[in-house]
Design a protein around this motif. Structure first.
Motif, PDB file in Angstrom:
ATOM      1  N   THR A 392     151.604 140.900  10.249  1.00 57.04           N
ATOM      2  CA  THR A 392     151.483 142.441  10.319  1.00 57.04           C
ATOM      3  C   THR A 392     150.283 142.790   9.698  1.00 57.04           C
ATOM      4  OG1 THR A 392     152.558 142.496   8.062  1.00 57.04           O
ATOM      5  CG2 THR A 392     154.047 142.755   9.927  1.00 57.04           C
ATOM      6  N   PHE A 393     149.986 143.937   9.954  1.00 60.01           N
ATOM      7  CA  PHE A 393     148.680 144.676   9.566  1.00 60.01           C
ATOM      8  C   PHE A 393     148.913 145.902   8.874  1.00 60.01           C
ATOM      9  CE2 PHE A 393     147.641 141.307  12.674  1.00 60.01           C
ATOM     10  CZ  PHE A 393     146.781 140.609  12.041  1.00 60.01           C
ATOM     11  N   ARG A 394     148.343 146.297   7.910  1.00 61.54           N
ATOM     12  CA  ARG A 394     148.475 147.319   7.298  1.00 61.54           C
ATOM     13  C   ARG A 394     147.483 148.428   7.744  1.00 61.54           C
ATOM     14  NH1 ARG A 394     147.508 143.981   2.908  1.00 61.54           N
ATOM     15  NH2 ARG A 394     145.319 144.592   2.759  1.00 61.54           N
ATOM     16  N   GLU A 395     146.445 148.175   8.432  1.00 60.39           N
ATOM     17  CA  GLU A 395     145.531 149.351   8.995  1.00 60.39           C
ATOM     18  C   GLU A 395     145.899 149.395  10.361  1.00 60.39           C
ATOM     19  OE1 GLU A 395     141.635 149.412   7.346  1.00 60.39           O
ATOM     20  OE2 GLU A 395     141.926 147.498   6.536  1.00 60.39           O
ATOM     21  N   ASP A 396     146.574 150.311  10.734  1.00 64.35           N
ATOM     22  CA  ASP A 396     146.601 150.773  12.078  1.00 64.35           C
ATOM     23  C   ASP A 396     145.612 150.959  12.931  1.00 64.35           C
ATOM     24  OD1 ASP A 396     146.655 153.343  11.099  1.00 64.35           O
ATOM     25  OD2 ASP A 396     148.302 153.880  12.135  1.00 64.35           O
ATOM     26  N   ASN A 397     144.489 151.792  12.001  1.00 65.96           N
ATOM     27  CA  ASN A 397     143.370 152.134  12.715  1.00 65.96           C
ATOM     28  C   ASN A 397     142.190 151.250  13.310  1.00 65.96           C
ATOM     29  OD1 ASN A 397     142.480 151.139  10.276  1.00 65.96           O
ATOM     30  ND2 ASN A 397     140.782 152.766   9.904  1.00 65.96           N
ATOM     31  N   LEU A 398     142.775 149.555  12.817  1.00 62.47           N
ATOM     32  CA  LEU A 398     142.072 148.579  13.375  1.00 62.47           C
ATOM     33  C   LEU A 398     142.042 148.510  14.811  1.00 62.47           C
ATOM     34  CD1 LEU A 398     143.501 145.944  10.880  1.00 62.47           C
ATOM     35  CD2 LEU A 398     141.155 146.343  11.327  1.00 62.47           C
ATOM     36  N   VAL A 399     143.055 149.147  15.679  1.00 60.01           N
ATOM     37  CA  VAL A 399     142.852 149.206  17.026  1.00 60.01           C
ATOM     38  C   VAL A 399     142.763 150.595  17.444  1.00 60.01           C
ATOM     39  CG1 VAL A 399     144.597 147.032  17.146  1.00 60.01           C
ATOM     40  CG2 VAL A 399     145.640 149.473  17.071  1.00 60.01           C
ATOM     41  N   GLY A 400     142.416 151.396  16.575  1.00 59.62           N
ATOM     42  CA  GLY A 400     142.131 152.866  16.872  1.00 59.62           C
ATOM     43  C   GLY A 400     140.526 153.062  16.657  1.00 59.62           C
ATOM     44  N   ASP A 401     140.071 153.969  15.721  1.00 61.03           N
ATOM     45  CA  ASP A 401     138.705 154.389  15.473  1.00 61.03           C
ATOM     46  C   ASP A 401     138.060 153.194  15.025  1.00 61.03           C
ATOM     47  OD1 ASP A 401     139.660 156.977  15.684  1.00 61.03           O
ATOM     48  OD2 ASP A 401     139.979 157.271  13.581  1.00 61.03           O
ATOM     49  N   MET A 402     138.578 152.253  14.122  1.00 63.00           N
ATOM     50  CA  MET A 402     137.664 150.891  13.906  1.00 63.00           C
ATOM     51  C   MET A 402     137.448 150.066  15.039  1.00 63.00           C
ATOM     52  SD  MET A 402     138.130 148.247  10.691  1.00 63.00           S
ATOM     53  CE  MET A 402     138.605 149.691   9.491  1.00 63.00           C
ATOM     54  N   LEU A 403     138.126 150.115  15.959  1.00 60.98           N
ATOM     55  CA  LEU A 403     137.837 149.321  16.986  1.00 60.98           C
ATOM     56  C   LEU A 403     136.680 150.077  17.929  1.00 60.98           C
ATOM     57  CD1 LEU A 403     138.199 147.103  19.397  1.00 60.98           C
ATOM     58  CD2 LEU A 403     140.118 148.296  20.128  1.00 60.98           C
ATOM     59  N   ASN A 404     136.836 151.309  18.271  1.00 56.92           N
ATOM     60  CA  ASN A 404     135.969 152.059  18.616  1.00 56.92           C
ATOM     61  C   ASN A 404     134.547 152.002  17.996  1.00 56.92           C
ATOM     62  OD1 ASN A 404     137.732 152.874  20.542  1.00 56.92           O
ATOM     63  ND2 ASN A 404     138.466 154.799  19.513  1.00 56.92           N
ATOM     64  N   ASP A 405     134.637 152.164  16.872  1.00 56.15           N
ATOM     65  CA  ASP A 405     133.401 151.882  15.963  1.00 56.15           C
ATOM     66  C   ASP A 405     132.537 150.637  16.441  1.00 56.15           C
ATOM     67  OD1 ASP A 405     131.517 152.950  14.128  1.00 56.15           O
ATOM     68  OD2 ASP A 405     132.529 152.164  12.295  1.00 56.15           O
ATOM     69  N   PHE A 406     133.287 149.722  16.463  1.00 58.05           N
ATOM     70  CA  PHE A 406     133.024 148.254  16.593  1.00 58.05           C
ATOM     71  C   PHE A 406     132.060 148.040  17.924  1.00 58.05           C
ATOM     72  CE2 PHE A 406     133.944 144.308  19.135  1.00 58.05           C
ATOM     73  CZ  PHE A 406     132.841 143.475  18.735  1.00 58.05           C
TER      74      PHE A 406
END
Length: 513
Positions: A392-406
């Motif tokens: 599991t992963f605590r940060e759901d933005n890893l597939v949201g804002d952070m992915l877009n940022d990358f």
């Protein structure tokens, strides 16, 4: 809000599909732009023929038209051959995309089977766990393995402290150019080689800098971490061997309780997943090569095609053509003005398309780099077993804002992957049934039927630190460590003819061991 491993991997795969789709769309736009430029050149040639008919005598007309027609015919033939090559490459890409999608779907089905078997094995271990834990032989080996883990953890902690000291305390030495010069030449050791004059001058430098006293201190600062790491790795091997003995007892207990078919089904599913992953890497590499070929063709990268277009452009740029156009501009004839305006319009259209091609080429280059980086991350994700159903992963933005940022280039691939690693956890009762050292967290949890404190753990920052996260040996971003410096220097996904392997001991069974 947390996200599970399979969901996270699916998001990465969807992002990869989006990138590939955009690459294909840009390649098609580049193809259309190249076609437009060719057609505009042909239109320009035809307009110059008409202008020559108005302004030149028949003899000069014939010479000019012959030169233009020859260049046009060559360009037209090359355009036909070029279009055939584009069609073939596009078909190859579509075929490979379908193959990758099929493999991804097959992998998802295999993961569902694995998750089901994990649940069955976990239920079985809950029934037999208490009895196995009370077995004297098991308890003895479990205690021995725990003790060796503690020793290995302490050894690694000391090693990392020594490496940190070396990096910090060694910086003044490394920043001193005179000291670095003498150190790299091996001054003061049996390896030092120099003629008399150089040796004399080096001696003056050594006296000036106090090198004789500084050298042994720096040597010791570098040597201690190396010796400590060798010792720590031996302790890790001892702990791994002890853990393997516990694994064998746990496996035997599962088999004796009727769990062998479940375990073998899991092994079969795992083997299938690894074979699929190998196929995906091979397909992705073939697609990468085909995408480069398509991009080159779409940008007019065919040498014969480029030569044909260059010949046509040169024919339209000769001195007599420019003179004809300049004279037509100076006249007030209506027909001349119309032809000149049409020629100017065609040339303006060519400039616009060439500018668009430059922009699209830059975008395509960026997309290709992002795709390869995301493929690297996907590979590390699978290798670390983060796609396991209990991951599991605590940060759901890893597939949201952070992915877009990358994807926009706001953060590097290394930084994005580090966020994944730091956010990852294993659900309660997660362990493996004998995969050995280097697998995701084998630590016992309160929901496990097995003794507390067992399991061999590879935390992110300090060995045995109890972070409950995975750090597989020999894998992950940057590779291993040697002398306190990363040896890998990048992601470990193979990009050669060999697809490599990601075997690191197998998936956890969920048996609670």
């Amino acid at each position: 809000m947390t996200i599970r491993g399979p969901q996270a991997l699916a998001s990465l795969e969807e992002a990869l599909r989006d990138i590939r789709r955009e690459e294909d769309e840009i390649s098609k736009r580049l193809t259309r732009a190249s076609d437009i430029i060719t057609k505009m050149r042909e239109t320009e040639a035809e307009l110059f023929r008409k202008l020559a008919q108005v302004r030149l005598d028949p003899a000069v007309q014939g010479e000019l038209e012959g030169r233009i027609s020859q260049s046009e015919a060559k360009a037209r033939e090359m355009l036909r051959t070029h279009a055939e090559a584009l069609t073939t490459t596009e078909a190859q890409l579509a075929e490979i995309d379908a193959e990758i999608n099929g493999l991804t779907e097959s992998r998802g089905e295999a993961m569902k089977v694995l998750e089901t078997r994990q649940g069955e094995l976990k239920a079985l271990s809950a029934r037999i766990g208490e009895a196995v834990a009370k077995d004297p032989n098991y308890a003895q080996k479990r205690a021995a393995a725990d003790e060796l883990q503690a020793i290995a953890a302490q050894s690694m902690h000391k090693t990392e402290q020594a490496e940190a000291d070396r990096d910090e305390k060694g910086k003044p030495y490394r920043d001193d150019p005179l000291f670095t010069y003498l150190w790299e030449r091996g001054y003061g050791t049996v390896n030092y080689r120099a003629n008399n004059l150089v040796a004399y001058l080096d001696g003056l430098v050594a006296d000036l800098t106090g090198f004789a006293k500084a050298r042994p201190n720096f040597a010791m600062l570098n040597e201690i971490p190396l010796r400590l790491r060798e010792h720590a790795e031996r302790q890790m091997e001892n702990a791994a061997a002890a853990e393997a003995e516990v694994d064998a007892l746990e496996t035997a207990a599962i088999d004796a309780a009727g769990g062998k078919p479940i375990r073998e089904a899991m092994e079969e599913a795992q083997a299938q997943i690894e074979a699929i992953d190998t196929g995906i890497v091979e397909a992705e590499d073939r697609r990468d090569a085909a995408a480069r070929e398509l991009a080159s063709l779409a940008q007019g990268g065919d040498p014969a095609f480029e030569e044909a277009l260059t010949t046509l452009a040169e024919a339209l740029g000769r001195e007599d053509i420019r003179t004809l156009l300049a004279e037509a501009r100076r006249t007030a004839t209506g027909r001349d003005d119309t032809l000149v305006a049409q020629i100017d319009d065609a040339r303006a259209r060519v400039r616009d398309e060439e500018e668009d091609i430059r922009e699209q080429k830059a975008r395509l280059k960026t997309l290709a780099a992002r795709r390869r980086e995301l493929e690297d991350i996907q590979w590390e994700f699978k290798k670390a077993r983060f796609d396991d159903p209990r991951s599991t992963f605590r940060e759901d933005n890893l597939v949201g804002d952070m992915l877009n940022d990358f994807l926009r280039g706001g953060i590097s691939a290394a930084s994005y992957w580090e966020h994944w690693r730091k956010s990852q956890n294993w659900s309660a009762g997660t362990s493996d049934w004998g995969g050995g050292v280097g697998l995701p967290n084998r630590g016992r949890t309160t929901s496990s039927p097995w003794p507390q404190g067992g399991g061999f753990e590879w935390p992110d920052t300090s060995f045995g630190g109890g972070s409950g996260k995975s750090k597989p040996r020999g894998g992950g971003f940057g590779g291993g460590w040697s002398g306190g410096r990363p040896t890998g220097g990048g992601f470990s996904r193979p990009r050669t003819g060999s697809a490599g392997t990601r075997k690191h001991g197998g998936f956890k069974t969920g048996g609670g061991f």
